[in-house]
Enzyme design. Sequence first.
Site, short mmCIF file in Angstrom:
data_model
loop_
_atom_site.label_atom_id
_atom_site.label_comp_id
_atom_site.label_asym_id
_atom_site.label_seq_id
_atom_site.Cartn_x
_atom_site.Cartn_y
_atom_site.Cartn_z
CE1 TYR C 54 60.50 47.95 23.01
CE2 TYR C 54 59.61 50.42 22.37
CZ TYR C 54 60.41 48.92 21.97
OH TYR C 54 59.61 48.35 20.81
CD GLU C 55 60.58 45.94 31.32
OE1 GLU C 55 59.17 46.08 32.43
OE2 GLU C 55 61.86 45.34 31.42
CB SER C 56 65.10 51.24 28.48
OG SER C 56 65.04 51.36 27.81
N GLY C 57 63.26 52.77 29.44
CA GLY C 57 62.87 54.62 29.45
C GLY C 57 62.42 55.58 28.61
#
Lengths: 275, 275, 261, 261
Positions: C54-57
Amino acid sequence: MTNITTLAEAVAELVSDGDTIALEGFTHLIPVAAGHEIIRQHRRELTVVRMTPDVVYDQLIGAGCVAKMIFSWGGNPGVGSLHRFRDAVEHGWPRPLEIEEHSHAGMANRYAAGASGLPFAVLRGYRGTDLVAHTATIATVTCPFTGEELTAVPAINPDVSVIHAQQADRAGNVMMWGITGVQKEAVLAAHRALVTVEEIVDELHPRPGGVVLPSWALSHVAHVPGGAHPSYAQGYSTRDNAYYTAWDEISKDRDRFCEWIDTHVHAASAAGVGE
Amino acid sequence: MTNITTLAEAVAELVSDGDTIALEGFTHLIPVAAGHEIIRQHRRELTVVRMTPDVVYDQLIGAGCVAKMIFSWGGNPGVGSLHRFRDAVEHGWPRPLEIEEHSHAGMANRYAAGASGLPFAVLRGYRGTDLVAHTATIATVTCPFTGEELTAVPAINPDVSVIHAQQADRAGNVMMWGITGVQKEAVLAAHRALVTVEEIVDELHPRPGGVVLPSWALSHVAHVPGGAHPSYAQGYSTRDNAYYTAWDEISKDRDRFCEWIDTHVHAASAAGVGE
Amino acid sequence: MTGPAVPFSRDDALTVAASRCLRNGQVCFVGIGLPSTAANLARRTHAPDLVLVYESGTLGSKPTRLPLSIGDGELADTADSVISVPEVFNYWLQPGRVDVGFLGGAQVDRFANINSTVIGDYAAPKVRLPGAGGAPEIAASCREVVIMLRQTPRAFVERVDFVSSVGFGAGAGDRERLGLRGAGPQTVVTDHCIMRPDPETCELMLTALQPGVSLDDAVAAAGWALRVADQVETLTPPDGDELAALRALQATVAAPSGHAA
Amino acid sequence: MTGPAVPFSRDDALTVAASRCLRNGQVCFVGIGLPSTAANLARRTHAPDLVLVYESGTLGSKPTRLPLSIGDGELADTADSVISVPEVFNYWLQPGRVDVGFLGGAQVDRFANINSTVIGDYAAPKVRLPGAGGAPEIAASCREVVIMLRQTPRAFVERVDFVSSVGFGAGAGDRERLGLRGAGPQTVVTDHCIMRPDPETCELMLTALQPGVSLDDAVAAAGWALRVADQVETLTPPDGDELAALRALQATVAAPSGHAA
């Protein structure tokens, strides 16, 4: 997904003559056993990359494995010179050593660019130093917004990066902690990556300062307890400072060095490391 | 060294009309209470920066504090549009809103360049998109080694960055954990930085995934328990999903929005957050 | 594909068809919403070792419930590793380590370009959408992209109002010319059909129909003259296991938030 | 500065004088060896809140013993934060967050340039040294630099054989021309004296003598015609507290390694 193999198999499969290899580690977690296995397998014409080449690179150079070294600080930490490195640069023994010399900031950014899939990195560095005149891989780039001129260095993408870590799980996910230096970048910049580990555990438990490399970012994992000796693996071993001190004397003399390599590397097996 | 103050004092001291400010947070740890304090203090002509502007930026925009927004995704996560943002862009209410629009990768790299003291960052991004034609801060740069053309974006260096974290110690060192997004970069890129925290503790104990910002990298720390509500602070609170859902209705109507701001922001005091 | 037929909605068919695009062991960059539902469904059915990024890391999240946002705590709690947002884009997405990017959008066009920015003119928009977010670089860098979107003639248009993320640009050769490394959107899954790019022209072609949808209806639900492949199969309907897993996933959403509305 | 005189060596005087250059609360980027000893001595005497940054990625280390290397586990164990090497250089050093860079070297010249690379010709060196390491960017980016080095005419030369790290280049204006942001080496501490750059020319000038060293000896121990400031003070000798703290620090080194050889 990662292949958990022996060190000998991993090195045989991953490292070929002429490869560019990086055995990274920053005093802590240096993959020394893997370096010895490369010597045992008689690899030649290697380009070796590391920010802080120390004793294991001295050994690779003295053993004749290395054609070129890309680095920023080559010494025996806390002791002094690397005599095999000096002998190769100063006298061409056992063969001439080409060098490509950078600063730490430059090397760190070269790995980071490699890990990022970029051809180069930008930094404020090298300006006014004589490194600029002697190192072809230092250039300039102009900011398209401000017109300011900055330094550019090319990405490093080793054929193989090797690091040592504390733990892997059975699926080949790896965790290291303590000083982790530039190891994540070195692994992610490489085409193939080998991690030697102190221990294989059923499950990795998150730790403060822990860096996890998932199995799908690695090629091989090998279980090599003590594989960082004489450097250390936090939580598993302490640094063998006496070894570094002793290396100064051993490495000063070509014959004594050769005898040491015969006894401690060639006559030893990878399994002897502690597996 | 850090100054531990109240939120009202910190905002009064750090944020001026016309400043460029970044209230960063990635769903987690959004500094909402600080945003409300900025509204209460009637700041105007702000340029607000954030990768994922959500409800608190909708509130700042609707309250007339904002002249320009620099962003990559402006929505109500899991719900839909930001109606105050849309009203400002589509109808210029309560004032026209200038926008500077990027992608997440571009914004993350703009902060990273800002944190690194570089004027720009290089990435593979934006190629072929219509963002290139509409955003002046997207340019190209050529690799001096390979000749390859890449995308360049300028650094972001906010006048003030504000983040919310779980803990500070009494010396003003801060620790956050869980999803920490781009907050470290936002703080390090800024000229001045304010951190609101859930708790002030005697000592910070290292945690898995913990990010520590030393006091000497910060301007002010304020103790604001619940300061991320309706977002959450892992270990302290859970996300108030109903608030986000309810915001859709509240924000659709200008009058209802104004009433909400009067009641929930202006009539409330910073202390009311939980101090 | 065993057991008696179970009733399912158009959205169910869309989600299940999208989940089937993911193979076990692949690394998938997941957007929130329908893509996240489909990816998590795949993990609970045929692809238990699917790696979710996920792009939140969060790398390797294994959520036990459907995350409501990209920064849901559940994604961090269950991840192999939580990293910074710059790192996820620079070290993991950009170099092409991700197999599949899973994207939605407001509009998709004939060459699989995605608009998530604006309907109408950029300077004076009819509808201002949230914006591109992580999608431009996901669309550029993943080895391949799967797009999933409910199909209407307003969503599937001849030419998107704004190219937020590049599919095949103006056609064959554009990705190469732009230096985009991934293969682009190889699959567009809708509630009516599946479209794939023509290997020659990169124009999207209808290659399969959702069960119960006629070819005429599917073609009519595109805002351009959608080409139809020589061979059109009809997708196997969602089976009982898939639907049970989907219901179980959906049931996890309402729980954490006291009042859902 | 109280108590009876205690015997001290030249190295002691060098280390103590260097430690006194650091002020409490400053952030100091520390190289290993003498600079690390001096910085840790400062922490144990007049500057308990000195923040130590090591290039291995430890921020705010508070070592209880002298680290033997830049990557000593003690530095990580006692740090406020351990970060990656790229981060320490990019996020912390490069933007000028560090007050003082503490450097050594093999040669220092009249304009405080440092050589840690090679004695003789680069292509055919007389002595190949370890190399620049972190020093070029430390010298460029710290707000100021302190150099500490034992003084001999071979170490203090008219012009270094190789500029590894820039002091003042060829003189006034060079740092600005090169875009180096920090103020450069404001203090050079030796076992003979302290030198500081002439505010006009940037040439190093002797400004203070170590206790017990004559002006003639100090000038003779430089390999160029070292200029002498109008006012030359003599440094206060290391006091009992400083020497006791130094001995205690030094005593921590031998312990961890079984046989020190």
